[in-house]
Design an enzyme around this catalytic site. Structure first.
Site, PDB file in Angstrom:
ATOM      1  CG  ASN A   1     -80.033  35.908  65.503  1.00  9.68           C
ATOM      2  OD1 ASN A   1     -79.453  34.836  65.453  1.00  9.68           O
ATOM      3  ND2 ASN A   1     -81.474  36.046  65.191  1.00  9.68           N
TER       4      ASN A   1
ATOM      5  CB  CYS B   1     -56.293  47.591  60.148  1.00  9.05           C
ATOM      6  SG  CYS B   1     -56.749  49.025  61.487  1.00  9.05           S
TER       7      CYS B   1
ATOM      8  CB  CYS C   1     -52.575  48.851  63.439  1.00  3.92           C
ATOM      9  SG  CYS C   1     -53.696  47.520  63.283  1.00  3.92           S
TER      10      CYS C   1
ATOM     11  CG  HIS D   1     -72.678  35.820  69.709  1.00  8.19           C
ATOM     12  ND1 HIS D   1     -73.647  34.659  69.508  1.00  8.19           N
ATOM     13  CD2 HIS D   1     -72.329  35.476  70.964  1.00  8.19           C
ATOM     14  CE1 HIS D   1     -73.636  33.948  70.446  1.00  8.19           C
ATOM     15  NE2 HIS D   1     -72.794  34.440  71.464  1.00  8.19           N
TER      16      HIS D   1
HETATM   17  C1  BV8 Z   1     -66.209  32.008  74.650  1.00  8.72           C
HETATM   18  C2  BV8 Z   1     -71.208  35.203  65.750  1.00  8.72           C
HETATM   19  C3  BV8 Z   1     -64.419  32.281  76.133  1.00  8.72           C
HETATM   20  C4  BV8 Z   1     -70.418  35.004  64.463  1.00  8.72           C
HETATM   21  C5  BV8 Z   1     -71.463  33.302  67.276  1.00  8.72           C
HETATM   22  C6  BV8 Z   1     -67.400  23.251  75.407  1.00  8.72           C
HETATM   23  C7  BV8 Z   1     -68.198  23.736  76.491  1.00  8.72           C
HETATM   24  C8  BV8 Z   1     -69.060  24.911  76.479  1.00  8.72           C
HETATM   25  C9  BV8 Z   1     -68.386  25.943  76.020  1.00  8.72           C
HETATM   26  C10 BV8 Z   1     -67.231  25.615  75.058  1.00  8.72           C
HETATM   27  C11 BV8 Z   1     -67.085  24.388  74.743  1.00  8.72           C
HETATM   28  N1  BV8 Z   1     -66.077  24.400  73.457  1.00  8.72           N
HETATM   29  C12 BV8 Z   1     -66.046  25.787  73.015  1.00  8.72           C
HETATM   30  C13 BV8 Z   1     -66.686  26.438  74.037  1.00  8.72           C
HETATM   31  C14 BV8 Z   1     -67.005  27.870  74.141  1.00  8.72           C
HETATM   32  C15 BV8 Z   1     -67.759  28.225  72.535  1.00  8.72           C
HETATM   33  C16 BV8 Z   1     -68.915  27.538  72.643  1.00  8.72           C
HETATM   34  O1  BV8 Z   1     -70.056  27.785  73.047  1.00  8.72           O
HETATM   35  N2  BV8 Z   1     -68.996  26.396  71.707  1.00  8.72           N
HETATM   36  C17 BV8 Z   1     -70.187  25.623  71.660  1.00  8.72           C
HETATM   37  C18 BV8 Z   1     -70.379  25.292  70.205  1.00  8.72           C
HETATM   38  C19 BV8 Z   1     -69.991  24.243  72.615  1.00  8.72           C
HETATM   39  N3  BV8 Z   1     -68.126  29.753  72.919  1.00  8.72           N
HETATM   40  C20 BV8 Z   1     -67.171  30.584  72.633  1.00  8.72           C
HETATM   41  O2  BV8 Z   1     -66.058  30.439  71.961  1.00  8.72           O
HETATM   42  C21 BV8 Z   1     -67.977  32.016  73.042  1.00  8.72           C
HETATM   43  N4  BV8 Z   1     -66.613  32.605  73.570  1.00  8.72           N
HETATM   44  O3  BV8 Z   1     -66.658  31.122  75.155  1.00  8.72           O
HETATM   45  O4  BV8 Z   1     -65.082  32.666  75.111  1.00  8.72           O
HETATM   46  C22 BV8 Z   1     -63.122  32.848  76.259  1.00  8.72           C
HETATM   47  C23 BV8 Z   1     -62.685  33.044  77.367  1.00  8.72           C
HETATM   48  C24 BV8 Z   1     -61.367  33.383  77.545  1.00  8.72           C
HETATM   49  C25 BV8 Z   1     -60.620  33.619  76.235  1.00  8.72           C
HETATM   50  C26 BV8 Z   1     -61.094  33.418  74.899  1.00  8.72           C
HETATM   51  C27 BV8 Z   1     -62.544  32.904  74.934  1.00  8.72           C
HETATM   52  C28 BV8 Z   1     -68.003  32.644  71.823  1.00  8.72           C
HETATM   53  C29 BV8 Z   1     -69.380  32.135  71.221  1.00  8.72           C
HETATM   54  C30 BV8 Z   1     -69.848  33.136  69.947  1.00  8.72           C
HETATM   55  C31 BV8 Z   1     -69.580  32.477  68.831  1.00  8.72           C
HETATM   56  N5  BV8 Z   1     -70.419  33.356  67.547  1.00  8.72           N
HETATM   57  N6  BV8 Z   1     -72.113  34.049  66.201  1.00  8.72           N
HETATM   58  C32 BV8 Z   1     -71.329  34.665  63.373  1.00  8.72           C
HETATM   59  O5  BV8 Z   1     -72.581  34.811  63.494  1.00  8.72           O
HETATM   60  O6  BV8 Z   1     -71.032  34.259  62.362  1.00  8.72           O
HETATM   61  S1  BV8 Z   1     -72.481  31.898  67.616  1.00  8.72           S
HETATM   62  C33 BV8 Z   1     -73.836  31.596  66.502  1.00  8.72           C
HETATM   63  O7  BV8 Z   1     -74.355  30.529  67.068  1.00  8.72           O
HETATM   64  C34 BV8 Z   1     -74.733  32.436  66.097  1.00  8.72           C
HETATM   65  O8  BV8 Z   1     -74.599  33.785  66.979  1.00  8.72           O
HETATM   66  C35 BV8 Z   1     -75.871  31.603  66.420  1.00  8.72           C
HETATM   67  O9  BV8 Z   1     -77.006  32.613  66.692  1.00  8.72           O
HETATM   68  C36 BV8 Z   1     -75.295  30.919  67.532  1.00  8.72           C
HETATM   69  C37 BV8 Z   1     -76.177  29.998  68.272  1.00  8.72           C
HETATM   70  O10 BV8 Z   1     -76.770  29.188  67.547  1.00  8.72           O
HETATM   71  P1  BV8 Z   1     -78.330  29.514  67.375  1.00  8.72           P
HETATM   72  O11 BV8 Z   1     -78.542  30.769  67.099  1.00  8.72           O
HETATM   73  O12 BV8 Z   1     -79.227  28.634  68.375  1.00  8.72           O
HETATM   74  O13 BV8 Z   1     -78.744  28.963  65.819  1.00  8.72           O
HETATM   75  P2  BV8 Z   1     -78.564  27.152  65.581  1.00  8.72           P
HETATM   76  O14 BV8 Z   1     -78.527  27.089  64.134  1.00  8.72           O
HETATM   77  O15 BV8 Z   1     -77.794  26.433  66.735  1.00  8.72           O
HETATM   78  O16 BV8 Z   1     -80.044  27.056  65.789  1.00  8.72           O
HETATM   79  C38 BV8 Z   1     -81.456  27.470  65.156  1.00  8.72           C
HETATM   80  C39 BV8 Z   1     -82.362  27.100  66.293  1.00  8.72           C
HETATM   81  O17 BV8 Z   1     -83.531  27.736  65.690  1.00  8.72           O
HETATM   82  C40 BV8 Z   1     -82.686  25.767  66.312  1.00  8.72           C
HETATM   83  O18 BV8 Z   1     -83.038  25.303  67.593  1.00  8.72           O
HETATM   84  C41 BV8 Z   1     -83.963  25.396  65.180  1.00  8.72           C
HETATM   85  O19 BV8 Z   1     -84.668  24.213  65.546  1.00  8.72           O
HETATM   86  C42 BV8 Z   1     -84.602  26.706  65.379  1.00  8.72           C
HETATM   87  N7  BV8 Z   1     -85.566  27.143  64.073  1.00  8.72           N
HETATM   88  C43 BV8 Z   1     -85.278  26.861  62.922  1.00  8.72           C
HETATM   89  N8  BV8 Z   1     -86.069  27.727  62.115  1.00  8.72           N
HETATM   90  C44 BV8 Z   1     -86.786  28.218  62.939  1.00  8.72           C
HETATM   91  C45 BV8 Z   1     -86.539  27.859  64.236  1.00  8.72           C
HETATM   92  N9  BV8 Z   1     -87.351  28.107  65.439  1.00  8.72           N
HETATM   93  C46 BV8 Z   1     -88.492  28.882  65.197  1.00  8.72           C
HETATM   94  N10 BV8 Z   1     -88.611  29.352  63.723  1.00  8.72           N
HETATM   95  C47 BV8 Z   1     -88.310  28.839  62.956  1.00  8.72           C
HETATM   96  N11 BV8 Z   1     -88.353  29.192  61.713  1.00  8.72           N
HETATM   97 ZN    ZN Z   2     -55.841  48.133  63.553  1.00  2.53          ZN
END
Ligand code: BV8
Ligand code: ZN
Length: 247
Positions: free
Chosen positions: A101, A149, A152, A120
């Site tokens: 988060n 910025c 830059c 993140h």
């Molecule tokens: C990277 C910040 C490499 C921004 C976020 C294919 C396979 C594997 C990986 C990939 C792929 N294609 C692309 C990728 C990589 C990608 C990725 O993982 N994609 C996924 C979707 C497949 N990852 C990336 O790009 C990462 N970087 O891999 O870099 C690289 C290497 C070299 C050069 C360049 C790059 C970067 C990932 C970071 C993305 N940023 N957030 C912002 O917040 O605005 S991620 C975003 O999703 C949030 O951080 C969020 O927290 C996160 C994960 O989601 P969840 O937190 O789980 O939230 P979600 O809504 O999904 O689920 C909520 C859950 O809560 C549910 O289960 C629900 O049931 C539950 N719930 C709801 N209410 C309640 C509850 N539980 C309890 N109580 C409740 N009341």
């Molecule tokens: Zn800058």
């Protein structure tokens, strides 16, 4: 909530030496912060895909819309309060938090900043998109529109990690060290679908760590020891009651 499972989970916690929490958007849901995949319909943004907006491509193709979306989220966060789940965990200052988060609700609930690793990044800051080093705190109530910025001239953008961006190495190293050292991991409010963050759970499990899930839905993939199904704000106060947990 399944009382038998709760007792089993409390039993595991009671035997644990070092406990950490891996959390996602579901932890902040009861504070009114929309999750990524269960977006409550909001007229303004429901037609946008958060996965597109929280991405390098999204910002490149329409930077002003991405900044407006973050400023909308910042406004929501400004009005939000930590919920019972944040507060229950704040009662255990020894707990280490690995959170996906970008909000500061754990810190506002009283969790020491040094115990929160934001995998993140943070929505409370802007940084230069060209990574020239300029980073500024922003006002959640009155955030700035798209701007350049001062250092830059590149765009400023929220200091979060977007899809397609790597996680900060120092955070990644610290979170791996925590996952190698704990013997119980609470997986709270995450769909366990974002890499590489979610590989930390596998790392912890490979060291023999027990995993307790707290989620409103059963998890699809991760082998877990126990799944406590229900809202985090209801489960965590009962799960953690009476323990003095340390990392
Ligand atoms: C990277 C910040 C490499 C921004 C976020 C294919 C396979 C594997 C990986 C990939 C792929 N294609 C692309 C990728 C990589 C990608 C990725 O993982 N994609 C996924 C979707 C497949 N990852 C990336 O790009 C990462 N970087 O891999 O870099 C690289 C290497 C070299 C050069 C360049 C790059 C970067 C990932 C970071 C993305 N940023 N957030 C912002 O917040 O605005 S991620 C975003 O999703 C949030 O951080 C969020 O927290 C996160 C994960 O989601 P969840 O937190 O789980 O939230 P979600 O809504 O999904 O689920 C909520 C859950 O809560 C549910 O289960 C629900 O049931 C539950 N719930 C709801 N209410 C309640 C509850 N539980 C309890 N109580 C409740 N009341
Ligand atoms: Zn800058």
């Amino acid at each position: 909530m399944d009382e038998k499972l709760l007792t089993q989970a409390r039993d595991i916690l009671g035997k644990a030496e070092r406990v950490a929490v891996f959390s996602g958007a579901g932890l902040s849901a009861e504070s009114g912060i929309a999750t990524f995949r269960g977006q409550e319909p909001d007229a303004l943004w429901s037609r946008f895909d958060p996965m597109q907006l929280a991405s390098v491509e999204g910002f490149a193709s329409d930077p002003a819309t991405v900044i407006d979306w973050y400023n909308w989220r910042r406004g929501k966060l400004a009005q939000a309060q930590p919920n019972a789940a944040h507060r229950a965990m704040a009662g255990h200052p020894g707990l280490m938090h690995l959170t996906q988060n970008v909000d500061d609700l754990l810190e506002r609930a009283g969790v020491p900043e040094s115990n929160v690793l934001h995998l993140h990044g943070s929505i409370g800051k802007d940084r230069c998109h060209a990574a020239c080093g300029i980073e500024e705190d922003i006002s959640l109530e009155k955030p700035e529109p798209l701007r350049q910025c001062k250092g830059c001239g590149a765009y400023m953008r929220p200091a979060v990690v977007w899809f397609g961006e790597t996680l900060p190495q120092y955070i990644w190293g610290q979170t791996q060290a925590v996952c190698i050292g704990v013997d119980c991991l609470l997986l709270v409010g995450t769909s366990a679908s974002v890499y590489p963050a979610i590989t930390l759970v596998d790392l912890a499990r490979s060291q023999g760590c027990r995993v307790i899930v707290v989620n409103i839905e059963a998890s699809k993939t991760k082998q877990t020891d126990i799944e406590l199904i229900g809202p985090a704000g209801e489960i965590l106060p009962r799960l953690l009651e009476g323990f003095s947990l340390k990392t």
